[in-house]
Design an enzyme around this catalytic site. Structure first.
Site, PDB file in Angstrom:
ATOM      1  N   ASP A 438       1.027  -1.275  -0.359  1.00 23.26           N
ATOM      2  CA  ASP A 438      -0.404  -0.038  -0.158  1.00 23.26           C
ATOM      3  C   ASP A 438       0.905   1.066   0.058  1.00 23.26           C
ATOM      4  OD1 ASP A 438      -1.735   1.861  -0.050  1.00 23.26           O
ATOM      5  OD2 ASP A 438      -3.375   0.129   1.088  1.00 23.26           O
ATOM      6  N   ASP A 496     -11.750   1.655  -2.989  1.00 22.51           N
ATOM      7  CA  ASP A 496     -12.188   1.887  -1.180  1.00 22.51           C
ATOM      8  C   ASP A 496     -13.378   1.735  -1.482  1.00 22.51           C
ATOM      9  OD1 ASP A 496      -9.121   0.511  -0.386  1.00 22.51           O
ATOM     10  OD2 ASP A 496      -9.021   2.643   0.880  1.00 22.51           O
TER      11      ASP A 496
END
Ligand code: GLA
Length: 694
Positions: A438, A496
């Site tokens: 990430d 997301d």
């Protein structure tokens, strides 16, 4: 005067350059594939003189520079303390075969040499540029184009992307104007708008498309030139003074992947093929993409060994094949204020380390994956306390945090070594097959090119030491999706935002650039965390089917019915994944709000049809499938749908037959009139098989 033509061909396009004496080769043609014996007239022969022009008027070449009569977009802005900024190159050498071409240019006065490379892979052209400082003083580069491409005057629309966290890859369709267009990303990583990329449509519907294979700051411009064409350039964006080339040093640009295609779908297919050719699968072959479950939205930071083991049991019973333990597993990480940098298991949550959990997951027949965010550090971490100087910092300035975190300086060898050791230790101690890598913030102060090259080097080193590992790239969802990092990863987390109606266009837009097997598409909760909207389990599953299928929730929260629906769609995905991945993909729309995606070929297609909004027509639209074979008859079979196509709403006989035994139609009818669709309520989908009926 000597003339030479340089020509290379892709599977359905051609480029032709014209070399006049030792001048830089001129752009003469980029378009549909020409017969081998086509002989273009020389540009000089067909270009009349124009008033108020230099007597020897420069035309668009493959590396245009200002200073000697080319007044359009330059491929280079560079100088040595203000000197040598007007460059004039000549051709030193050319190497050309059927598919690839390299051109060496030299400017002896400015003491610079340039190598331009063009190569077709399928129908995608890869173009890149390298500049060497042949002088004895440093050269400052403000701008260098990775490629300068010609676009004809009859280009009419440009489609490109903007985006933000939870709203990636928003497509904009704008008219090409002679005022020009400049798109610049200064965020320090690819960003939620995606890479520098665009699709340019001509008045006849053909497409020029290109994307920059780079994960950092980038510039894309389209400038009108009154010689009668647009000039399209791609390159990295530099901060002032960032690129100082020492004597003898070479600067190489990222690749541009470009294609000329007869349709939007063929342009996307050319991109998919080019990216697949660069894909770094372990053992050089993609395995069927495993059904994936991720712990983030199930637990956020609130988990431990017992909870995760029970989660793994529930996942395995649904047919899940890979479990990824997301953020919150490492030392001191109880929220997003602390812990980044300390890549050892949290002693309270995982007192026995991660091995017992990973062994448990593996014993259930699943792979174990782990989330890391190596390029980041919290001030509240052992790493930062030991090495505050490792965070990116501009001298005498504050360091702005984002999500309470700072960015490590990836240009430093000691930083990369420490990160490699932390990851290597984890991978040696625990049976981890997968990393979710990430990057949860933009860069301020800027880290520049060195930051990207440092991150690439670290990923490459981890992959070299652990070649069986797969890597998913994430940056607050889809903030680092590009063909540069695609050379070193195996999946992208798309967003997301798991709202199926947000995901539908978002995923369709990502699929313009990246093949479906690389696009992580998960079934989230209802109501969905990002938007609070509710959608049925079946619809959420149908939307996730279009990429690499996964789950982002705790199955314990599901009632029996939803659990059964989810488990059915998992089984369907496993049946279909060979057809969903690695092949050709087409996308399209039908009237009244229908969107569709097809995978396969003219022999056999898998068709996914989606309706997000309610119908406004009394009769459903038909869906044309132009890729089919007009001479064949096809059997249409229903594989799955989220609607009861027999009861509510009532359906025509054709659809009842499709659902029960299949129905056949002529290819020519399907291509030109279309497949009659059933009536569908909002937020529903169909999965159909369309195969030659023998
Ligand atoms: C980012 C990712 C999420 C999750 C969190 C963890 O926001 O996009 O999927 O991994 O970080 O902090």
């Amino acid at each position: 005067m000597t003339h030479r033509w340089l020509r290379i061909d892709g599977s359905s396009s051609t480029i032709i350059l014209e070399c006049v004496n030792k001048g830089v080769p001129l752009w003469r043609y980029w378009g549909p594939k020409l017969r081998a014996d086509v002989k273009p007239p020389s540009l000089g022969q067909v270009t009349p003189p124009a008033s108020f022009s230099l007597d020897a008027r420069p035309q668009l070449n493959v590396f245009p520079t200002n200073g000697f009569g080319w007044f359009g977009a330059p491929a280079l802005r560079a100088h040595r303390d203000g000197a040598d900024s007007a460059q004039l190159f000549s051709t030193e050498d050319v190497r050309c075969d059927e598919r690839s071409l390299s051109i060496i240019l030299c400017d002896r006065v400015a003491a610079l040499s340039v190598t331009l490379s063009f190569a077709f892979e399928g129908n995608a052209l890869r173009a890149t540029t390298a500049l060497t400082n042949e002088g004895d003083r440093p050269l400052s580069i403000d701008w260098i184009a990775a490629a300068t491409l010609p676009l004809p005057a009859n280009t009419i629309h440009r489609q490109a992307f903007t985006g933000r966290h939870n709203g990636e890859f928003v497509l904009h369709n704008e008219r090409m104007t002679q005022a020009g267009w400049h798109q610049e990303n200064r965020r320090g990583l690819t960003g939620h708008s995606g890479p520098a990329a665009a699709f340019v449509e001509t008045t006849t519907g053909t497409i020029y498309a290109a994307q920059l294979a780079w994960s950092g700051n980038a510039i894309q411009t389209i400038e009108w030139n009154d010689e009668g064409h647009f000039v399209w350039q791609f390159g990295e964006g530099f901060t002032p003074g960032e690129i100082m080339l020492s004597p003898g040093e070479t600067h190489s640009t990222p690749d541009v992947i470009a294609t000329y295609a007869f349709s939007m779908n063929s342009a996307a297919q050319a991109f998919h093929a080019a990216i697949r050719a660069r894909s770094p699968w372990p053992d050089s072959r993609m395995r069927p993409r495993p059904v994936h479950i991720n712990s983030w939205e199930a637990f956020y930071f609130d988990h431990d060994e017992a909870r995760l083991m029970a989660f793994a049991d529930r996942a395995a019973s649904l047919g899940v094949e890979r479990l990824v333990l997301d953020d919150g597993w490492f030392k001191g990480r109880h929220n997003d204020m602390s812990g980044l940098g300390d890549w050892t298991p949290d002693p309270d949550k995982y007192p026995n380390g991660l091995k017992p959990l990973a062994d448990h997951v593996t014993a259930l027949g699943m792979e174990f994956g782990l989330w890391v965010e190596p390029e980041m550090v919290n001030e509240d971490s052992d790493l930062f306390r030991a090495h505050p100087e490792w965070a990116l910092q501009a001298a005498d300035r504050s360091r702005p945090t984002a999500r309470n975190q700072l960015v490590l300086n990836m240009a430093r060898d000691d930083v990369r070594d420490a990160l490699f050791k932390a990851i290597d230790d984890l991978l040696n101690a625990v049976p981890i097959r997968y990393l979710k890598w990430d990057h949860n913030r933009d860069l301020a102060p800027p880290g520049g090119r060195a930051q990207i090259l440092g991150a690439y080097a670290l990923i490459d080193r981890v992959r070299a030491a652990h070649p069986h590992i797969e890597i998913e790239i994430c940056a607050g969802g889809g903030g680092r999706i590009d063909a540069g990092i695609a050379e070193r990863c195996h999946r992208f987390w798309a967003s997301d935002n798991l709202d199926a109606n947000v995901r539908l266009p978002l995923q369709r837009n990502i699929l313009r650039l990246i093949p479906p097997e690389l696009m992580g598409a998960h079934v989230g909760t209802s109501p969905t965390h990002a938007t609070s909207r509710m959608q049925s389990m079946a619809y959420r599953c149908a939307v996730a089917l279009s990429g690499h299928f996964g789950i982002e929730m705790d199955p314990a929260t599901l009632d029996d019915n939803d659990r059964a629906v989810l488990s059915d769609w998992i089984a369907l995905y496993k049946d279909l994944r060979d057809r969903l991945h690695q092949g050709n993909v087409w996308q399209g729309t039908a009237n009244d709000g229908i969107v569709w995606q097809a995978h396969g070929d003219a022999q056999r297609l898998l068709l996914l049809v989606y309706r997000e909004a309610p119908e406004t027509w009394r009769t459903p639209s038909a869906l044309t499938l132009s890729m089919l074979d007009a001479t064949k008859r096809y059997l249409i079979r229903h594989l799955k749908s989220t609607v009861s196509t027999t009861h509510s709403p009532a359906q025509a006989d054709f659809w009842c037959d499709v659902q029960h035994k299949g129905q056949s139609l002529d290819g020519e009818w399907l291509m030109h009139i279309g497949l009659p669709l059933p009536s569908m309520n909002a937020e529903n989908a169909l999965v159909l098989d369309i195969a030659i009926d023998c």
